[in-house]
Design a protein around this motif. Structure first.
Motif, PDB file in Angstrom:
ATOM      1  N   UNK A 208     -71.050  55.603  32.955  1.00  0.00           N
ATOM      2  CA  UNK A 208     -72.102  55.406  31.962  1.00  0.00           C
ATOM      3  C   UNK A 208     -73.282  56.320  32.282  1.00  0.00           C
ATOM      4  N   UNK A 209     -73.723  57.072  31.292  1.00  0.00           N
ATOM      5  CA  UNK A 209     -74.750  58.080  31.498  1.00  0.00           C
ATOM      6  C   UNK A 209     -76.140  57.457  31.691  1.00  0.00           C
ATOM      7  N   UNK A 210     -76.916  58.041  32.581  1.00  0.00           N
ATOM      8  CA  UNK A 210     -78.306  57.638  32.763  1.00  0.00           C
ATOM      9  C   UNK A 210     -79.137  58.128  31.583  1.00  0.00           C
ATOM     10  N   UNK A 211     -79.991  57.253  31.064  1.00  0.00           N
ATOM     11  CA  UNK A 211     -80.903  57.627  29.979  1.00  0.00           C
ATOM     12  C   UNK A 211     -82.338  57.354  30.426  1.00  0.00           C
ATOM     13  N   UNK A 212     -83.276  57.871  29.655  1.00  0.00           N
ATOM     14  CA  UNK A 212     -84.686  57.748  30.028  1.00  0.00           C
ATOM     15  C   UNK A 212     -85.133  56.291  30.116  1.00  0.00           C
ATOM     16  N   UNK A 213     -84.515  55.404  29.317  1.00  0.00           N
ATOM     17  CA  UNK A 213     -84.945  54.004  29.317  1.00  0.00           C
ATOM     18  C   UNK A 213     -84.042  53.106  30.164  1.00  0.00           C
ATOM     19  N   UNK A 214     -83.193  53.706  31.009  1.00  0.00           N
ATOM     20  CA  UNK A 214     -82.313  52.908  31.866  1.00  0.00           C
ATOM     21  C   UNK A 214     -83.121  52.112  32.886  1.00  0.00           C
ATOM     22  N   UNK A 215     -82.583  50.941  33.259  1.00  0.00           N
ATOM     23  CA  UNK A 215     -83.231  50.081  34.244  1.00  0.00           C
ATOM     24  C   UNK A 215     -82.663  50.350  35.630  1.00  0.00           C
ATOM     25  N   UNK A 216     -83.568  50.461  36.593  1.00  0.00           N
ATOM     26  CA  UNK A 216     -83.217  50.557  38.006  1.00  0.00           C
ATOM     27  C   UNK A 216     -83.972  49.461  38.751  1.00  0.00           C
ATOM     28  N   UNK A 217     -83.392  48.983  39.827  1.00  0.00           N
ATOM     29  CA  UNK A 217     -84.110  48.042  40.669  1.00  0.00           C
ATOM     30  C   UNK A 217     -85.209  48.788  41.426  1.00  0.00           C
ATOM     31  N   UNK A 218     -86.431  48.266  41.381  1.00  0.00           N
ATOM     32  CA  UNK A 218     -87.538  48.959  42.046  1.00  0.00           C
ATOM     33  C   UNK A 218     -87.873  48.327  43.396  1.00  0.00           C
ATOM     34  N   UNK A 219     -87.104  47.326  43.819  1.00  0.00           N
ATOM     35  CA  UNK A 219     -87.248  46.792  45.160  1.00  0.00           C
ATOM     36  C   UNK A 219     -88.677  46.392  45.485  1.00  0.00           C
ATOM     37  N   UNK A 220     -89.156  46.832  46.630  1.00  0.00           N
ATOM     38  CA  UNK A 220     -90.462  46.394  47.119  1.00  0.00           C
ATOM     39  C   UNK A 220     -91.644  46.969  46.351  1.00  0.00           C
ATOM     40  N   UNK A 221     -91.405  47.874  45.423  1.00  0.00           N
ATOM     41  CA  UNK A 221     -92.497  48.235  44.509  1.00  0.00           C
ATOM     42  C   UNK A 221     -92.929  46.982  43.743  1.00  0.00           C
ATOM     43  N   UNK A 222     -92.017  46.004  43.637  1.00  0.00           N
ATOM     44  CA  UNK A 222     -92.338  44.716  43.007  1.00  0.00           C
ATOM     45  C   UNK A 222     -93.517  44.031  43.692  1.00  0.00           C
TER      46      UNK A 222
END
Length: 429
Positions: free
Chosen positions: A44-58
């Protein structure tokens, strides 16, 4: 603004990162550049609005909610946590400020899964009765995930709703964010990244950390939403105190010299930058904010190799737009040819979730890292061995290690009672 597509592609291939999104906001102009695939198993291709886990940036999102509560006169940063949250079985001297600055002394890497129910944070906090106090509150720095779960529970009690609901009401909805979630049933409604191991880029088996870790690292978001959250810290003075130095950080890895109220403060060639990094199950995220240049850069990756991509890419972005570079990692130093191997630090060091054994093999010192306890449930590589090489000062107590020849060096500092690495105090046993 330059077109970063080609460089992101080239550097991501070199770093063996399957998918990433680079987000840049510079004085009002936003550029979002996707690369690769979200999941190597499906393509599945990465798109500009894809979600990634941001980990400790939370953690900076949780801290922002604490700052809001302080502005509402519902708490004070010097307040003892147990005054506000009597249920917390922690040292009565630990304050809200201590938790925001990782100086509370609580052994911080407890990753116990307390279930998917709305009471998961309450149940997690109760477990801290059995967690070790590593040092006197306020006397040292040691990265503490558990402290941010306590802050999340404090938000729940004061707001009368779950941390996830407060996050939506206090930040997600007011900022107009449409691609920021905390739970897998929300993430599945979007294009969401899957982690890939640093060792061979294989997809991970477990997608997310337990819900109980939410306030410390469970947010998944698009690059655009991360930029919008970061921009709030440039435009709203209500959060200015988060950028003020509170605690010095020894070692200065990546230019990290001070800690604010959760934000890390960096010195890049004399320029003051703040931000945070995040790592979950083979997903890594990076956020840097230059308030003087009104520049924000975030990089979201679905790989344990994210740091290999971030450091050269951040150097190119900041050199192009600001004229500074990401600081070099610490380097090993050749010891004198006749220097004997010093065995004084050989032994076992242990804290919640990890055991570190320093041993000798011939003329080499080795560090073996072993995941333990609840961390084994999602450790893709539960055991890893590192060669320890001396670094400055050449006193037998300062070393560097790295995951592989392509990864940045990570410092180790020994004292008679503990090992300090990755921002954490690990007692000698």
């Amino acid at each position: 603004m330059p077109d970063w597509s080609a460089r992101l592609n080239e550097l991501a291939v070199a770093a063996e990162v399957p998918g990433a999104v680079l987000g840049i906001w510079h004085d009002g102009a936003t550029t979002i550049t996707p690369y690769g695939v979200l999941n190597a198993a499906t393509g599945v291709e990465t798109t500009a609005d894809s979600l990634f886990q941001i980990g400790s940036v939370s953690k900076s999102w949780t801290a922002a909610m604490i700052v809001q509560l302080a502005a509402e006169d519902r708490l004070r940063l010097p307040d003892p946590v147990v005054k506000l949250l009597p249920e917390a079985p922690i040292d009565s001297r630990v304050t809200v400020r201590h938790l925001l600055t990782h100086t509370g002394g609580i052994d911080g890497d407890l990753f116990t899964d307390t279930g998917r129910g709305d009471d998961c944070l309450q149940r997690y906090v109760a477990l801290l009765a059995d967690v070790e106090q590593l040092f006197e509150p306020g006397t040292a720095y040691s990265y503490c995930n558990a402290g941010f779960v306590v802050l999340g529970r404090l938000i729940e009690v004061l707001d009368g709703r779950t941390w996830d609901e407060s996050l939506r009401a206090r930040l997600i909805e007011p900022l107009g964010l449409t691609h920021t979630v905390t739970l897998p049933e929300e993430a599945i409604l979007h294009r969401a990244a899957r982690g890939h191991t640093a060792e061979d880029s294989s997809p991970v088996r477990t997608w997310q950390l337990p819900r109980s870790i939410g306030p410390a690292g469970l947010i998944a978001a698009s690059a655009g939403d991360v930029l919008e959250f970061a921009r709030m810290h440039l435009t709203d003075n209500a959060y200015a105190a988060m950028q003020e130095p509170q605690v010095p950080f020894a070692g200065g890895i990546g230019g990290f010299v001070d800690l604010g109220l959760t934000w890390r403060i960096y010195d890049w060639d004399g320029r003051r930058i703040f931000g945070h990094d995040g790592s979950t199950i083979s997903q890594t995220a990076f956020l840097r904010i230059d308030p003087e240049a009104r520049l924000i850069m975030c990089l979201l990756t679905n790989s344990g190799n994210g740091t290999r991509l971030f450091e050269p890419l951040a150097t190119e972005v900041f050199r192009e737009l600001v004229g500074v570079a990401h600081p070099d990692s610490p380097q090993p130093v050749d010891a004198p040819i006749d220097a004997p191997i010093d065995d004084r630090n050989v032994g076992r060091y242990e804290r919640a979730g990890v055991r570190l054994d320093v041993g000798r093999r011939g003329d080499r010192l080795l560090l073996t890292e072993q995941a333990t306890g609840d961390r084994l449930a999602f450790a893709e590589e539960p055991v890893h061995e590192y060669e320890m090489l001396p670094t400055k000062p050449l006193d037998g107590d300062h070393f560097v290690i790295r995951y592989s020849p392509d990864h940045p060096w990570v410092p180790l500092t020994f004292t008679p009672t503990h090992l300090f690495t990755s921002g954490r105090v690990t007692p000698r046993r």
